[in-house]
Motif scaffolding. Structure first.
Motif, short mmCIF file in Angstrom:
data_model
loop_
_atom_site.label_atom_id
_atom_site.label_comp_id
_atom_site.label_asym_id
_atom_site.label_seq_id
_atom_site.Cartn_x
_atom_site.Cartn_y
_atom_site.Cartn_z
N ALA A 144 -20.18 -63.96 71.43
CA ALA A 144 -20.03 -64.45 70.03
C ALA A 144 -19.66 -63.15 69.12
O ALA A 144 -19.60 -63.24 67.81
CB ALA A 144 -21.51 -64.76 69.62
N ILE A 145 -19.25 -61.84 69.69
CA ILE A 145 -18.76 -60.80 68.71
C ILE A 145 -17.42 -61.14 68.26
O ILE A 145 -16.55 -61.66 69.09
CB ILE A 145 -18.77 -59.56 69.64
N THR A 146 -17.47 -60.80 66.93
CA THR A 146 -16.21 -61.47 66.04
C THR A 146 -14.97 -60.39 66.46
O THR A 146 -14.92 -59.29 66.52
CB THR A 146 -16.36 -60.95 64.66
N VAL A 147 -13.83 -61.10 66.53
CA VAL A 147 -12.41 -60.57 67.02
C VAL A 147 -11.76 -61.11 65.88
O VAL A 147 -11.15 -62.38 65.88
CB VAL A 147 -12.04 -61.04 68.42
N ALA A 148 -11.29 -60.40 64.89
CA ALA A 148 -10.79 -60.77 63.66
C ALA A 148 -9.06 -60.74 64.00
O ALA A 148 -8.67 -60.25 65.13
CB ALA A 148 -10.71 -59.65 62.54
N GLU A 149 -8.43 -61.56 62.97
CA GLU A 149 -7.15 -62.04 63.17
C GLU A 149 -6.28 -60.94 63.57
O GLU A 149 -5.31 -60.65 64.51
CB GLU A 149 -6.71 -62.95 62.33
N PRO A 150 -6.34 -59.79 62.54
CA PRO A 150 -5.44 -58.34 62.81
C PRO A 150 -5.46 -58.08 64.39
O PRO A 150 -4.54 -57.44 64.98
CB PRO A 150 -5.89 -57.73 61.87
N VAL A 151 -6.90 -57.90 64.81
CA VAL A 151 -7.29 -57.53 66.21
C VAL A 151 -6.44 -58.30 67.31
O VAL A 151 -5.97 -57.92 68.22
CB VAL A 151 -8.52 -57.18 66.42
N TYR A 193 -2.60 -57.69 67.47
CA TYR A 193 -2.63 -56.38 67.72
C TYR A 193 -2.46 -56.50 69.37
O TYR A 193 -1.68 -56.00 69.85
CB TYR A 193 -3.47 -55.50 67.49
N VAL A 194 -3.43 -57.24 69.98
CA VAL A 194 -3.27 -57.20 71.14
C VAL A 194 -2.14 -58.11 71.70
O VAL A 194 -1.27 -57.79 72.85
CB VAL A 194 -4.46 -58.11 71.90
N THR A 195 -1.65 -59.27 71.11
CA THR A 195 -0.33 -59.91 71.25
C THR A 195 0.71 -59.01 71.10
O THR A 195 1.63 -59.29 71.86
CB THR A 195 -0.37 -60.92 70.29
N ARG A 196 0.90 -58.05 70.26
CA ARG A 196 2.01 -57.00 70.14
C ARG A 196 2.28 -56.37 71.40
O ARG A 196 3.07 -55.84 71.84
CB ARG A 196 1.93 -56.52 68.86
N LEU A 197 0.83 -55.74 71.84
CA LEU A 197 0.78 -54.91 72.94
C LEU A 197 1.29 -55.72 74.12
O LEU A 197 2.24 -55.16 75.09
CB LEU A 197 -0.65 -54.45 73.13
N ALA A 198 0.84 -57.03 74.44
CA ALA A 198 1.43 -57.64 75.52
C ALA A 198 2.70 -57.93 75.29
O ALA A 198 3.55 -57.79 76.54
CB ALA A 198 0.81 -59.07 75.51
N ASN A 199 3.17 -58.12 74.33
CA ASN A 199 4.78 -58.34 74.17
C ASN A 199 5.43 -57.22 74.60
O ASN A 199 6.68 -57.33 75.01
CB ASN A 199 5.18 -59.27 72.91
N HIS A 200 5.08 -56.21 74.23
CA HIS A 200 5.87 -54.90 74.37
C HIS A 200 6.17 -54.77 75.85
O HIS A 200 7.03 -54.23 76.16
CB HIS A 200 4.94 -53.76 73.64
N THR A 201 4.96 -54.89 76.74
CA THR A 201 4.99 -54.65 78.16
C THR A 201 6.09 -55.92 78.64
O THR A 201 6.83 -55.43 79.43
CB THR A 201 3.86 -54.86 78.78
N ARG A 202 5.99 -57.14 77.85
CA ARG A 202 6.74 -57.88 78.69
C ARG A 202 8.68 -57.46 78.63
O ARG A 202 9.46 -58.29 79.32
CB ARG A 202 6.67 -59.49 77.99
N GLU A 203 8.52 -57.06 77.49
CA GLU A 203 10.06 -56.55 76.90
C GLU A 203 10.62 -55.48 77.70
O GLU A 203 11.73 -55.17 77.91
CB GLU A 203 10.08 -56.41 75.46
N ARG A 204 9.58 -54.46 78.03
CA ARG A 204 10.15 -53.14 78.75
C ARG A 204 9.82 -53.42 80.26
O ARG A 204 10.39 -52.67 81.01
CB ARG A 204 8.87 -52.24 78.42
#
Length: 330
Positions: free
Chosen positions: A239-246, A249-260
């Motif tokens: 139930a801990i809050t995960v805000a949209e910016p966080v 951020y995770v999505t951008r990290l994942a996409n960076h690995t997929r491109e590299r």
């Protein structure tokens, strides 16, 4: 071969939580996690970070892969954590001749009733240690896939629910590569975290030798948390809050690995990272996830899911560290 520790119910699923299940505040959840970590350190010396990572993985409903040389305490670590919670524990030694039914269980014909009866395997426990899982062939390793993902096993068309809570702590032989099988990517991806214990420092090794002279501390270790408390802590963590910016951020990290990389982080990996970060926030007594939680958990949660390009000497850890350095927090 297997050996059971703790509960005497044959590893059958724990009873469902009742209305009496405790409701924990975020502070109480953090205190529970800290108590389990400190209790485990009564047995395991010099592995604070690894213990912390395993406990947070359990709070986040994840499984853990330990990869290291023999004799550094992987099995004892799993036993100590299982004992710190009032949970059932089974150990499975994976060998080349181990069959899937040796893990999940098998239907046996009862001569008296003239019916088949299911006899559960060692997978039916709250904490299951799969020792040297890469010694068994892929067919046997695959017995863990359904269990880890869906918390159930299917034998001869019948589905059997596993214990609740349920955690797999597996070890992988990292030395004798010519005598082991490579873990399928689908199986590796189901582990929330991959950890390495490493050798202890001279001081830690000396302290460890002192504690095990005579009676081993694992024999007198007492639980500090019940299964109901663990279930309640898991609910609180979820139930801990995960805000949209966080999340972005995770999505951008994942996409960076997929491109590299040749193979980047899967969506399951992104979800595992968020859940691990929620548990990290709970350990720190926070109701919300911050980017520091993501960065703290990223390497151990994502690196084993990444395959670098070609014949590069780069590792999955290198790719994740590069992503953390390159991707901005917004």
């Amino acid at each position: 071969m297997t050996d059971a520790d703790a509960d005497t119910d044959g590893g059958r699923p724990a009873a469902a939580a009742t209305d009496r299940q405790p409701r924990l505040s975020i502070a109480e959840t953090g205190e529970l996690a800290t108590a389990v970590i400190e209790n485990t350190e009564e047995v395991i010396v010099g592995s604070h970070d690894a213990i912390e990572h395993i406990v947070t993985a359990m709070l986040a409903r994840g499984h853990v892969l330990l990869e290291d040389v023999p004799g550094v305490g992987k099995t004892m670590l799993a036993r100590a954590i299982a004992r710190s919670f009032e949970s059932s524990f089974n150990r499975v030694q994976f060998t080349p001749d181990l069959l899937p039914s040796d893990v999940t269980g098998v239907n046996v014909f009862n001569q008296k009733t003239r019916e088949f009866e299911f006899r559960s395997g060692p997978i039916f426990a709250n904490v299951v240690l799969g020792d040297e899982i890469n010694r068994a062939p892929p067919k046997t390793q695959s017995a863990l896939l359904e269990a880890m993902e869906e918390q159930q096993v299917t034998v001869d068309g019948a589905t059997h629910a596993l214990a609740d809570p349920f955690t797999v702590i597996a070890t992988q032989n990292a030395v004798e590569r010519n005598r082991t099988y490579e873990l399928p990517l689908a199986e590796v991806d189901r582990f929330m975290k991959r950890l390495e214990l490493g050798y202890p420092t001279p001081d830690d090794e000396s302290a460890m030798l002192e504690t095990v002279v005579g009676t081993h501390p694992i024999e007198t270790l007492e639980p500090v948390a019940s299964l109901d408390q663990l279930r309640a802590a898991r609910e609180r963590v979820a139930a801990i809050t995960v805000a949209e910016p966080v999340r972005e951020y995770v999505t951008r990290l994942a996409n960076h690995t997929r491109e590299r990389a040749q193979l980047g982080v899967s969506p399951r990996g992104s979800l595992s990272l968020l859940r691990a970060a929620q548990a990290r926030a709970a350990l720190d007594g926070r109701e919300y996830v911050v980017p520091d939680d993501i960065q703290h958990e990223a390497v151990v949660t994502l690196a084993h899911r990444v395959r670098p390009v070609g014949e590069s000497d780069e590792t999955g850890r290198d790719v994740i560290r590069a992503a953390l350095s390159s991707v901005r927090v917004e």
